[in-house]
Design a protein around this motif. Structure first.
Motif, PDB file in Angstrom:
ATOM      1  N   GLN A 203      42.054  33.682  25.319  1.00 45.87           N
ATOM      2  CA  GLN A 203      42.722  33.210  26.528  1.00 45.87           C
ATOM      3  C   GLN A 203      41.769  33.185  27.720  1.00 45.87           C
ATOM      4  OE1 GLN A 203      46.263  34.492  29.602  1.00 45.87           O
ATOM      5  NE2 GLN A 203      46.538  35.000  27.459  1.00 45.87           N
ATOM      6  N   PHE A 204      40.995  34.249  27.912  1.00 41.58           N
ATOM      7  CA  PHE A 204      40.126  34.312  29.081  1.00 41.58           C
ATOM      8  C   PHE A 204      38.962  33.329  28.969  1.00 41.58           C
ATOM      9  CE2 PHE A 204      41.744  38.855  29.618  1.00 41.58           C
ATOM     10  CZ  PHE A 204      42.717  38.445  30.519  1.00 41.58           C
ATOM     11  N   ASP A 205      38.440  33.126  27.759  1.00 40.71           N
ATOM     12  CA  ASP A 205      37.387  32.120  27.582  1.00 40.71           C
ATOM     13  C   ASP A 205      37.911  30.727  27.916  1.00 40.71           C
ATOM     14  OD1 ASP A 205      35.553  34.017  26.859  1.00 40.71           O
ATOM     15  OD2 ASP A 205      35.731  33.678  24.696  1.00 40.71           O
ATOM     16  N   ALA A 206      39.121  30.420  27.413  1.00 42.84           N
ATOM     17  CA  ALA A 206      39.715  29.114  27.693  1.00 42.84           C
ATOM     18  C   ALA A 206      40.005  28.959  29.181  1.00 42.84           C
ATOM     19  CB  ALA A 206      40.995  28.945  26.879  1.00 42.84           C
ATOM     20  N   LEU A 207      40.493  30.025  29.803  1.00 49.40           N
ATOM     21  CA  LEU A 207      40.819  29.964  31.227  1.00 49.40           C
ATOM     22  C   LEU A 207      39.561  29.792  32.067  1.00 49.40           C
ATOM     23  CD1 LEU A 207      43.207  30.196  33.188  1.00 49.40           C
ATOM     24  CD2 LEU A 207      42.763  32.647  33.299  1.00 49.40           C
ATOM     25  N   GLN A 208      38.490  30.489  31.690  1.00 52.04           N
ATOM     26  CA  GLN A 208      37.242  30.361  32.437  1.00 52.04           C
ATOM     27  C   GLN A 208      36.694  28.944  32.340  1.00 52.04           C
ATOM     28  OE1 GLN A 208      33.759  32.315  30.840  1.00 52.04           O
ATOM     29  NE2 GLN A 208      32.914  32.684  32.861  1.00 52.04           N
ATOM     30  N   GLU A 209      36.683  28.386  31.128  1.00 51.70           N
ATOM     31  CA  GLU A 209      36.179  27.023  30.966  1.00 51.70           C
ATOM     32  C   GLU A 209      37.032  26.031  31.752  1.00 51.70           C
ATOM     33  OE1 GLU A 209      35.285  23.703  27.452  1.00 51.70           O
ATOM     34  OE2 GLU A 209      35.755  25.781  26.923  1.00 51.70           O
ATOM     35  N   HIS A 210      38.352  26.176  31.653  1.00 50.67           N
ATOM     36  CA  HIS A 210      39.235  25.245  32.345  1.00 50.67           C
ATOM     37  C   HIS A 210      39.031  25.305  33.856  1.00 50.67           C
ATOM     38  CE1 HIS A 210      42.784  22.878  33.233  1.00 50.67           C
ATOM     39  NE2 HIS A 210      43.235  23.852  34.003  1.00 50.67           N
ATOM     40  N   CYS A 211      39.003  26.526  34.407  1.00 55.94           N
ATOM     41  CA  CYS A 211      38.885  26.676  35.854  1.00 55.94           C
ATOM     42  C   CYS A 211      37.526  26.215  36.358  1.00 55.94           C
ATOM     43  CB  CYS A 211      39.141  28.128  36.249  1.00 55.94           C
ATOM     44  SG  CYS A 211      40.842  28.658  35.963  1.00 55.94           S
ATOM     45  N   GLU A 212      36.477  26.511  35.608  1.00 53.66           N
ATOM     46  CA  GLU A 212      35.142  26.068  36.016  1.00 53.66           C
ATOM     47  C   GLU A 212      35.065  24.541  36.048  1.00 53.66           C
ATOM     48  OE1 GLU A 212      31.903  27.514  36.419  1.00 53.66           O
ATOM     49  OE2 GLU A 212      32.461  29.645  36.377  1.00 53.66           O
ATOM     50  N   LYS A 213      35.628  23.900  35.044  1.00 53.99           N
ATOM     51  CA  LYS A 213      35.574  22.440  34.999  1.00 53.99           C
ATOM     52  C   LYS A 213      36.454  21.812  36.075  1.00 53.99           C
ATOM     53  CE  LYS A 213      34.129  21.828  30.205  1.00 53.99           C
ATOM     54  NZ  LYS A 213      34.443  21.231  28.899  1.00 53.99           N
ATOM     55  N   VAL A 214      37.610  22.400  36.356  1.00 52.91           N
ATOM     56  CA  VAL A 214      38.451  21.899  37.444  1.00 52.91           C
ATOM     57  C   VAL A 214      37.723  22.054  38.777  1.00 52.91           C
ATOM     58  CG1 VAL A 214      40.586  22.301  38.723  1.00 52.91           C
ATOM     59  CG2 VAL A 214      40.634  22.232  36.241  1.00 52.91           C
TER      60      VAL A 214
END
Length: 356
Positions: A203-214
């Protein structure tokens, strides 16, 4: 999009996808029985804990609530992509700069919707991993119930028939049931810790990638806004011709390159612990490592192989010691080696030295 240029024209895998291949589509994207509305959400949440073993009820409810979260995220992603298309359609009738920039903004917002859709797939990895813990909890419940049932039977017999021969048989069954329960409980404890860490890492890996790209998209979106000339004009005055088409395309291309080349090791946000938090965390990790490896006592009783360091009792007076600490073996003498001995008597071998 009504323009030909779009970030979604190419679907080559990004650097992040090469490093961490994307999971299969989320299990929540198909098989909807109660639709997308709040009724289905409430029904899943409230009914989740009403069935199944007691041990797994709370986690079952958590898993169902996460399913509601994922379906909400799917809805947000879909509607964001629709908003992006509508923005582009609205701006098409405006001036050249407004038309071009709104179209490119629509491209960026549509990309955010795509990222949210991909985030749902990765979020499902977390949810599926938590479900595996729930399944283990459900499998442990029967062993608990069997042990409790036998214990209740023994207590009932001891109350009604204290001399019943069934008590001995049931006590033997209870011993076996407790042994089986110990194995099941240990397995549950081990798997819970392993899966919990793995699930929230997903979850945290996915959240980090998503937020960084946004955040990347938001930054390039603000660069696009600079192409709009917002200088006030007087009535009847015409604005200068718009010459930012190539610039807007270049900004979109730079954004696509940044998203394509993003990997977790190059993340802009790197959380840093305070000195206190880092010290306490390191202490905790060291304690866990020490328990897993066991204490090293190999150097506790090392034999003394240096024969020359031994001095005969009669040579103690002639041997000169400078300001050195006594050897460990001399300090380790028991109370029997003291001058007075255990019973208050002088130790044999000391009298000649004192007489001398």
């Amino acid at each position: 999009m009504h323009r030909t240029y779009s970030m979604r024209q190419t679907r080559a895998p990004t650097a992040s996808q090469i490093q961490n291949p994307p999971p299969p589509p989320s299990s929540t994207k198909s098989g909807r029985l109660f639709g997308r509305g709040g009724f289905g959400h409430a029904l899943r949440r409230n009914a989740a804990g009403a069935f199944g073993p007691d041990l797994a009820k709370k986690l079952t409810q958590l898993v169902k609530m996460e399913k509601n979260v994922m379906r909400s995220l799917e809805l947000v992603a879909k509607e964001r992509m629709e908003v992006a298309q509508q923005l582009s359609l609205w701006g098409e009738a405006g001036d050249e700069d407004v038309s071009d920039v709104t179209d490119k903004l629509g491209v960026l917002i549509y990309e955010i919707g795509e990222l949210e859709d991909q985030y749902v797939d990765r979020y499902d990895q977390y949810r599926v991993t938590m479900k595996s813990i729930r399944n283990i909890e459900a499998s442990v419940q029967p062993s608990r119930d069997r042990k409790q049932k036998i214990a209740d039977q023994i207590a009932q017999l001891k109350y009604k028939e204290p001399n019943s021969p069934k008590i001995v048989v049931l006590e033997q069954e209870l011993v076996r049931a407790e042994a089986e329960s110990l194995v099941a409980e240990a397995q549950l404890s081990n798997i819970t810790r392993e899966k919990l860490k793995a699930a929230y890492a997903y979850q945290f890996d996915a959240l980090q990638e998503h937020c960084e790209k946004v955040a990347i998209i938001a930054g390039y979106g603000k660069h696009l806004l600079e192409l709009i000339d917002d200088t006030p004009v007087t009535p009847g005055e015409t604005r200068a011709a718009y010459d930012g088409y190539e610039a807007s395309k270049a900004i979109i291309q730079d954004c696509e390159d940044a998203l394509t080349n993003w990997v977790s090791s190059n993340a802009a946000v790197n959380p840093k612990l305070s000195t206190r938090a880092r010290t306490l965390s390191m202490r905790r990790r060291n304690n866990i490592k020490a328990r897993s490896e066991g204490l090293d006592l190999s150097g506790q009783d090392v034999p003394l192989n240096d024969r020359e360091s031994w001095v005969a009792a009669g040579e103690h007076r002639s041997h000169e010691y400078e300001d050195e600490e006594e050897p460990e073996d001399d300090q380790a003498h028991s109370v029997l080696d003291s001058d007075s001995g255990l019973n208050g008597e002088q130790h044999r071998g000391r009298a000649p030295e004192m007489a001398a």
